[in-house]
Write a protein that holds these residues in place. Structure first.
Motif, PDB file in Angstrom:
ATOM      1  N   SER A 235       0.857  -1.185   0.000  1.00  0.00           N
ATOM      2  CA  SER A 235       0.000   0.000   0.000  1.00  0.00           C
ATOM      3  C   SER A 235       0.893   1.233   0.000  1.00  0.00           C
ATOM      4  O   SER A 235       2.071   1.160   0.363  1.00  0.00           O
ATOM      5  N   LYS A 240      -2.259   5.710   2.042  1.00  0.00           N
ATOM      6  CA  LYS A 240      -3.118   4.678   2.618  1.00  0.00           C
ATOM      7  C   LYS A 240      -2.316   3.660   3.441  1.00  0.00           C
ATOM      8  O   LYS A 240      -2.370   2.451   3.184  1.00  0.00           O
ATOM      9  N   GLU A 243      -4.012   0.443   4.939  1.00  0.00           N
ATOM     10  CA  GLU A 243      -4.460  -0.649   4.085  1.00  0.00           C
ATOM     11  C   GLU A 243      -3.360  -1.683   3.830  1.00  0.00           C
ATOM     12  O   GLU A 243      -3.631  -2.742   3.260  1.00  0.00           O
TER      13      GLU A 243
END
Length: 429
Positions: A235, A240, A243
């Motif tokens: 990720s 992000k 994630e």
């Protein structure tokens, strides 16, 4: 016992093998040359899958690597009459000299493989200065297996030149992939030492002084070599991060916590993380990490203790970071003590050699790990006797060092002592 022609042949062969080192299960050039010479001397030989059990092989290179090296070997001096035997990477050789006279089966084992080391090109490094430094960049005979293979061939020549002096059977085992303790189990499980009465494995160096012979080295530790692969989720580390599932952190946590495994009161134990590779970019949550670990123990039970706890630590780290983990055992060796009475017979033969000044019956100091123990254990379990002997030498640098080199006279000692041992065990009474 060794004439000047044989001495020169030993040096020339060792230097040739040193110049063309091949790592485990890739010893195609080496094995082809060994097989051709053994056939020329009159030995009965078995090779490849006839002497190796495929499902007992550990840490074998991929088909792509194997195929590429086969072409390299053909282009770099492999013997054309025998190279096809080894193109699949099963590079073991067993050679029998059958006298046709009643007597014991005595086996001598030598190893053939090199290490993944870039050899020094310094002016004070003898192989570089005298023109036999490795031409296979990134591979090097940094442990003496080039000398071992040469000793095995020298012994073969003396046996073939003196056929009336022996009885029973002399068996020569040229083993691949000793480094990483990967090669002998497949040969042992294929039965190559079944029916052997005496088994003798040999190494040069290991800290033993030049012109010294050790008849029994009992310091080897059981070991496991484990490749660990962590698989997470990549990720963007800035946009992000939540994630991602970070395989790098899982591997780093495992590497640190492995060092916290308690040692055992029952004997010596070891653990080491030798390699850790992870990630693909500074702004990417690492989705993959690969770690190379080894465990050791004074005996197989202690090694199993460390290995079991190591795997628990690694699984715990993977769980903590939410990543998957996979283990592969790519090498293993057990412990095995030498047979005292066989060691005594070698200790009686060695002082007769003009290349030996001092004989040690037994050495119990730590000597790393050695997969010849699979051969030894099987021979002893079947009622035979086994020992692991050391021929001392002057070392330019320690084993597994880029400047490793030996005193080549050590090969004369090795051939001479082993032939005297053969005469003692299989000679006419």
């Amino acid at each position: 016992m060794l004439n000047e022609e044989l001495k020169q042949a030993l040096v020339s062969r060792r230097r040739d093998l040193h110049q063309y080192p091949e790592q485990g299960f890739l010893e195609m050039r080496t094995a082809s040359i060994v097989a051709a010479e053994l056939l020329e001397l009159g030995f009965d030989i078995r090779t490849g899958l006839d002497v190796m059990k495929p499902d007992a092989v550990m840490g074998k290179p991929s088909e792509e690597v194997t195929s590429a090296h086969y072409h390299w070997a053909k282009e770099n001096g492999a013997d054309p009459s025998t190279i096809e035997r080894f193109k699949n990477g099963f590079t073991g050789i067993v050679a029998d000299w059958k006298t046709g006279k009643d007597g014991p089966v005595t086996a001598f084992r030598v190893d053939m493989d090199a290490l993944p080391i870039l050899e020094s090109d310094a002016a004070d490094h003898v192989p570089a200065a005298e023109g036999f430094r490795s031409l296979n960049e990134g591979s090097m005979h940094a442990c003496g297996h080039d000398a071992h293979t040469s000793i095995g061939l020298g012994l073969a020549r003396l046996i073939a030149e003196n056929p009336d002096s022996l009885r029973g059977t002399i068996r020569l085992i040229f083993q691949p992939a000793e480094e990483g303790t990967r090669g002998s189990r497949s040969m042992a499980e294929a039965g190559v030492v079944d029916g052997v009465d005496h088994f003798i494995a040999t190494h040069v160096g290991t800290g033993v002084p030049h012109r010294t012979f050790v008849a029994a080295s009992n310091g080897f530790l059981a070991t496991s070599k484990i490749d660990v692969t962590f698989k997470g989720i990549a990720s963007h580390a800035g946009a992000k991060p939540e994630e991602g599932k970070n395989a790098l952190l899982a591997a780093a946590s495992a590497a640190l916590n492995l060092q916290a495994i308690s040692r055992h009161s029952g004997g010596t134990t070891r653990i080491n993380v030798g390699e850790l590779h992870a990630g693909s970019g500074r702004n990417v949550i690492a989705d993959r990490a690969v770690m190379k670990v080894e465990t050791r123990g004074e005996n197989a039970q202690l090694n199993a203790f460390v290995k079991e706890r190591a795997e628990s630590v690694i699984r715990g780290s993977a769980l903590m970071y939410g990543v998957d983990v996979r283990f592969e055992t790519v090498g293993e060796a057990i412990d095995c003590n030498c047979s005292p009475d066989l060691a005594e017979q070698l200790a009686e033969a060695a002082p007769e050699s003009p290349y030996i000044d001092h004989v040690v019956l037994e050495d119990t100091s730590s000597a790393g790990s050695e997969d010849a123990t699979y051969f030894m254990e099987r021979v002893i379990r079947n009622g035979g006797k086994a020992t692991y002997c050391i021929v001392g030498t002057n070392l330019a640098a320690g084993h597994h060092n880029e400047k490793f080199d030996i005193n080549e006279e050590t090969m004369f000692a090795g051939v001479d002592v082993l032939y005297r041992a053969a005469m003692k065990l299989n000679g006419h009474n």
